[in-house]
Scaffold this motif. Sequence first.
Motif, PDB file in Angstrom:
ATOM      1  N   HIS A   1       0.834  -1.209   0.000  1.00  0.00           N
ATOM      2  CA  HIS A   1       0.000   0.000   0.000  1.00  0.00           C
ATOM      3  C   HIS A   1       0.868   1.258   0.000  1.00  0.00           C
ATOM      4  O   HIS A   1       0.628   2.198  -0.769  1.00  0.00           O
ATOM      5  CB  HIS A   1      -0.917   0.003   1.226  1.00  0.00           C
ATOM      6  CG  HIS A   1      -1.850   1.183   1.283  1.00  0.00           C
ATOM      7  ND1 HIS A   1      -1.442   2.428   1.722  1.00  0.00           N
ATOM      8  CD2 HIS A   1      -3.165   1.300   0.955  1.00  0.00           C
ATOM      9  CE1 HIS A   1      -2.460   3.264   1.672  1.00  0.00           C
ATOM     10  NE2 HIS A   1      -3.518   2.605   1.204  1.00  0.00           N
TER      11      HIS A   1
ATOM     12  N   ARG B   1       1.119   4.047  -2.992  1.00  0.00           N
ATOM     13  CA  ARG B   1       0.821   5.446  -2.665  1.00  0.00           C
ATOM     14  C   ARG B   1       2.017   6.338  -3.002  1.00  0.00           C
ATOM     15  O   ARG B   1       1.853   7.453  -3.511  1.00  0.00           O
ATOM     16  CB  ARG B   1       0.460   5.570  -1.187  1.00  0.00           C
ATOM     17  CG  ARG B   1       0.046   6.970  -0.772  1.00  0.00           C
ATOM     18  CD  ARG B   1      -0.294   7.042   0.720  1.00  0.00           C
ATOM     19  NE  ARG B   1      -0.703   8.379   1.091  1.00  0.00           N
ATOM     20  CZ  ARG B   1       0.140   9.390   1.331  1.00  0.00           C
ATOM     21  NH1 ARG B   1       1.451   9.198   1.234  1.00  0.00           N
ATOM     22  NH2 ARG B   1      -0.320  10.579   1.656  1.00  0.00           N
TER      23      ARG B   1
ATOM     24  N   LEU C   1      -4.682   6.458  -2.596  1.00  0.00           N
ATOM     25  CA  LEU C   1      -5.147   5.310  -3.378  1.00  0.00           C
ATOM     26  C   LEU C   1      -6.658   5.176  -3.397  1.00  0.00           C
ATOM     27  O   LEU C   1      -7.205   4.490  -4.258  1.00  0.00           O
ATOM     28  CB  LEU C   1      -4.530   4.017  -2.826  1.00  0.00           C
ATOM     29  CG  LEU C   1      -3.011   3.910  -2.852  1.00  0.00           C
ATOM     30  CD1 LEU C   1      -2.584   2.536  -2.348  1.00  0.00           C
ATOM     31  CD2 LEU C   1      -2.460   4.175  -4.231  1.00  0.00           C
TER      32      LEU C   1
ATOM     33  N   PRO D   1      -6.745   1.076  -5.884  1.00  0.00           N
ATOM     34  CA  PRO D   1      -5.343   1.396  -6.162  1.00  0.00           C
ATOM     35  C   PRO D   1      -5.000   1.438  -7.645  1.00  0.00           C
ATOM     36  O   PRO D   1      -4.226   2.293  -8.080  1.00  0.00           O
ATOM     37  CB  PRO D   1      -4.577   0.280  -5.442  1.00  0.00           C
ATOM     38  CG  PRO D   1      -5.487  -0.138  -4.336  1.00  0.00           C
ATOM     39  CD  PRO D   1      -6.867  -0.018  -4.900  1.00  0.00           C
TER      40      PRO D   1
END
Length: 201
Positions: free
Chosen positions: A47, A51, A79, A83
Amino acid sequence: MDVLTELLTTDFRPLDRKAADLYLSAVAQVKPDALAQPTPCPDWTLHGLLRHQVSQDQGFAAAARGDGARLSAWHGGDLGDDPYAAAKASLDLVTEAFAAVPLDAGLVLPEIRDGGPFPAALAISFHFVDLVVHAWDVAAAIGAPWEPGDDLLTASLKVASIVPTDDREPGTAFAPVVPSDDAAPKNRLLTLLGRSPSWSR
């Protein structure tokens, strides 16, 4: 012609778009439950890495529009709930911005050395390498293949070779070089960019 002169006279925009497609092909395979997975960048989960790339795209786009000195432009990536959609939107944004900038324009990149300004041709090459190696980071994190192709590999190796050792930062695309005798182009690129080709989840 030395490598730096070659980079300064090369239009990396078509290669950057191909690298974006490579990156997006990896991101498209990310499942929601994989976002907490570790990545080859030790400070980032998947993640965090996704990002980061969205933020970088937005920052490079701002730089191409003459607003690169504003640090907040490089740290606002989000995101949201999708995403892949966020990654595609940010890449479309930076592609559009790059298309409009003259290659000899000066782009301010506050996270690289003294911030520049760097000629746009060189700045775009940095973004290009960012995408190629972060595509590997994503692929490695989820156990997917990474096949950049000879054109992306050759160009990436040239860009990676010009970044001095003392300008490299852990956790970035241009991380400190990992010593290796491996001559295979893909593995040599990864080690030049501070990655261990044997990294696994």
